[in-house]
Motif scaffolding. Structure first.
Motif, PDB file in Angstrom:
ATOM      1  N   SER A 243       0.828  -1.209   0.000  1.00  0.00           N
ATOM      2  CA  SER A 243       0.000   0.000   0.000  1.00  0.00           C
ATOM      3  C   SER A 243       0.860   1.255   0.000  1.00  0.00           C
ATOM      4  O   SER A 243       0.529   2.250  -0.650  1.00  0.00           O
ATOM      5  CB  SER A 243      -0.952  -0.010   1.194  1.00  0.00           C
ATOM      6  N   LEU A 244       1.973   1.222   0.725  1.00  0.00           N
ATOM      7  CA  LEU A 244       2.892   2.370   0.700  1.00  0.00           C
ATOM      8  C   LEU A 244       3.489   2.556  -0.690  1.00  0.00           C
ATOM      9  O   LEU A 244       3.642   3.692  -1.171  1.00  0.00           O
ATOM     10  CB  LEU A 244       3.997   2.185   1.740  1.00  0.00           C
TER      11      LEU A 244
ATOM     12  N   THR B 167       0.712   4.100  -2.925  1.00  0.00           N
ATOM     13  CA  THR B 167       0.444   5.513  -2.649  1.00  0.00           C
ATOM     14  C   THR B 167       1.612   6.391  -3.055  1.00  0.00           C
ATOM     15  O   THR B 167       1.424   7.553  -3.389  1.00  0.00           O
ATOM     16  CB  THR B 167       0.129   5.727  -1.157  1.00  0.00           C
ATOM     17  N   GLY B 168       2.796   5.852  -3.063  1.00  0.00           N
ATOM     18  CA  GLY B 168       3.962   6.631  -3.485  1.00  0.00           C
ATOM     19  C   GLY B 168       4.132   6.654  -4.992  1.00  0.00           C
ATOM     20  O   GLY B 168       4.881   7.466  -5.534  1.00  0.00           O
TER      21      GLY B 168
END
Length: 120
Positions: free
Chosen positions: A20-21, A24-25
């Motif tokens: 998820s990181l 989102t990045g």
């Protein structure tokens, strides 16, 4: 047996968190890439416009020179000073091309034309 399940659960949660990181990045990185491309395109456009502007400014400076203006008036408008004689060279007219002569058709071409008219 509870330990391997607990370890798998932790690894799965950690994997989801890292994924998820990463997702989102990804959007800001992509946006920065497109902005960089856009900046490069605009800089190239600016450079081209600056070159055109420099050419126009140099032409403007030349047009303020009376000698250059006189040269342009003589070349393009045929202006002469008082007392000078102006000559205009008129080119000879180009003779008109003779009209094309009708081409004699061969017998087989005439037969094909006749057959085409008969069919249509």
């Amino acid at each position: 047996m509870a330990r391997p399940l607990n370890l798998r659960l932790r690894a799965g949660i950690l994997g989801l968190l890292i994924g998820s990181l990463a997702l989102t990045g990804l959007a800001p990185v992509r946006q920065a890439y497109y902005q960089r491309e856009s900046i490069q395109e605009e800089e190239a456009r600016l450079k081209a416009l600056e070159e055109v502007n420099a050419k126009l400014e140099s032409r403007l400076l030349r047009l303020q020179d009376p000698a250059y203006m006189e040269k342009l008036a003589r070349e393009q408008l045929g202006v002469v000073r008082p007392g000078e004689t102006s000559y205009v060279v008129v080119p000879r007219p180009i003779p008109a091309a003779p009209p094309p002569q009708p081409v004699e058709k061969s017998w087989w071409r005439q037969a094909l034309d006749w057959f085409a008219e008969l069919v249509s």
